[in-house]
Design a protein around this motif. Structure first.
Motif, PDB file in Angstrom:
ATOM      1  N   PHE A  81       0.813  -1.252   0.050  1.00 51.06           N
ATOM      2  CA  PHE A  81       0.009   0.092  -0.021  1.00 51.06           C
ATOM      3  C   PHE A  81       0.915   1.290   0.047  1.00 51.06           C
ATOM      4  CE2 PHE A  81      -3.213  -2.960   0.463  1.00 51.06           C
ATOM      5  CZ  PHE A  81      -4.721  -2.264   0.476  1.00 51.06           C
TER       6      PHE A  81
ATOM      7  N   LEU B  65      -5.850   1.591  -5.831  1.00 49.38           N
ATOM      8  CA  LEU B  65      -6.218   0.775  -4.772  1.00 49.38           C
ATOM      9  C   LEU B  65      -7.555   0.375  -4.796  1.00 49.38           C
ATOM     10  CD1 LEU B  65      -4.495   2.563  -1.480  1.00 49.38           C
ATOM     11  CD2 LEU B  65      -3.817   0.608  -2.879  1.00 49.38           C
ATOM     12  N   THR B  66      -8.352   0.997  -5.266  1.00 50.87           N
ATOM     13  CA  THR B  66     -10.020   0.703  -5.331  1.00 50.87           C
ATOM     14  C   THR B  66     -10.030  -0.883  -6.140  1.00 50.87           C
ATOM     15  OG1 THR B  66     -10.881   2.861  -5.944  1.00 50.87           O
ATOM     16  CG2 THR B  66     -12.113   1.171  -6.867  1.00 50.87           C
TER      17      THR B  66
ATOM     18  N   CYS C 103      -5.632   1.922   3.988  1.00 48.55           N
ATOM     19  CA  CYS C 103      -6.147   2.799   3.038  1.00 48.55           C
ATOM     20  C   CYS C 103      -5.936   4.359   3.253  1.00 48.55           C
ATOM     21  CB  CYS C 103      -7.489   2.615   2.593  1.00 48.55           C
ATOM     22  SG  CYS C 103      -7.767   1.085   1.663  1.00 48.55           S
TER      23      CYS C 103
ATOM     24  N   LEU D  52     -12.298   5.512   1.124  1.00 47.16           N
ATOM     25  CA  LEU D  52     -11.710   4.435   0.340  1.00 47.16           C
ATOM     26  C   LEU D  52     -11.409   3.277   1.349  1.00 47.16           C
ATOM     27  CD1 LEU D  52     -10.132   3.438  -2.371  1.00 47.16           C
ATOM     28  CD2 LEU D  52      -7.989   4.478  -1.413  1.00 47.16           C
ATOM     29  N   GLY D  53     -11.060   3.736   2.526  1.00 44.95           N
ATOM     30  CA  GLY D  53     -10.782   2.635   3.831  1.00 44.95           C
ATOM     31  C   GLY D  53     -12.133   1.974   4.172  1.00 44.95           C
TER      32      GLY D  53
END
Length: 275
Positions: free
Chosen positions: A29, A78-79, A132, A164-165
């Motif tokens: 990440f 990251l999605t 995230c 996002l998290g």
């Protein structure tokens, strides 16, 4: 029961860290958070230097000079990519131990379903959320350092990280629910990854012909809302309501997983102990 839950929490945290999966995810990440802005800036600099796209010169210059685009690039990666990596790396904690039958001795020794399920739905969604948020903050810092326009607005960045998290935490809960209920972690990961691709895409297509914001109050629009939040602060009421709906789905997943565990019967007939 309280002692069992405490022991299970310790077991999940130790399993997550001692297998180095958490640290692998942390590196992945943070790696995305550094790589995406740097790559975007480098590609833009090369294209501008070549000067071969005169018609798109203004748009290209804006894309490669705005720090917000560096963060947006990370959110996009990251999605899906981050979600795939996260779900696959926690497979063994999302029902994988049932397939390996490493849960048999604890279950036959009196481990309750609640003690087995509860730590999973706390440790892994919280870890997903934290990773995230950290990645978005790192991407914001890197983008501010390398892009010409230092246009990062911290409340928007925090909102993007939180949205996002929550998106990753929600899909993690789906994975834990299906995986622990069926004992088929690989199938569960495939279902959740497919849902993460197909369902937001359906809403995206529908939004083209409908007035209004389909991301609001839609937990499957959290990732899109996160990307939008980088550039413009979303409506606070809509954002909080969407997050609460996602949390409601996560709670429902917990109870479904708990019900599935309680419904399982231990059959001691034959040569193997089956759950």
């Amino acid at each position: 029961m309280n002692l069992q839950i405490k022991s299970s929490f310790k077991k999940e945290i130790m399993a997550f860290t001692r297998t180095k999966r958490f640290f692998i995810l942390l590196c992945v990440f943070v790696g995305f958070a550094v790589f995406d802005p740097v790559m975007l800036r480098a590609m833009g600099a090369i294209l501008v230097t070549l000067g071969e796209i005169d018609i798109m010169a203004d748009a290209l210059e804006q894309m490669t000079s705005s720090a917000m685009n560096g963060v947006s690039s990370l959110v996009g990666d990251l999605t899906l990519s981050g979600l795939i990596i996260y779900l696959l790396l926690i497979n063994s904690f999302a029902g994988g131990e049932q397939k390996k039958r490493s849960i048999i001795i604890p279950r036959t020794s009196g481990l309750r379903s609640k003690a087995y399920i509860t730590p999973k739905f706390i440790v892994y969604p919280i870890a997903a959320f934290a990773l995230c948020l950290l990645a978005v903050l790192v991407a914001a810092a890197v983008s501010t350092a390398i892009f010409v326009e230092k246009d990062i607005i911290m409340p928007q960045i925090l909102a993007a990280g939180a949205l996002l998290g929550m998106n990753l935490a929600m899909f993690t809960s789906f994975h834990l629910c299906i995986g622990t209920a069926t004992g088929k972690a690989g199938l569960s990961a495939a279902i959740c990854i497919g849902a993460a691709i197909i369902i937001p895409g359906i809403f995206s297509v529908l939004s083209m012909g409908i007035d209004g914001n389909l991301m609001a109050y839609n937990p499957f629009g959290l990732a899109a809302m996160a990307n939008e939040a980088v550039f413009k602060m979303p409506n606070m009421g809509e954002m909080l309501a969407t997050i609460l709906i996602a949390i409601g789905l996560m709670v429902a997943c917990f109870f479904l997983a708990l019900f599935a565990q309680n419904a399982q019967k231990i059959d001691n007939k034959g040569n193997e102990i089956l759950i």
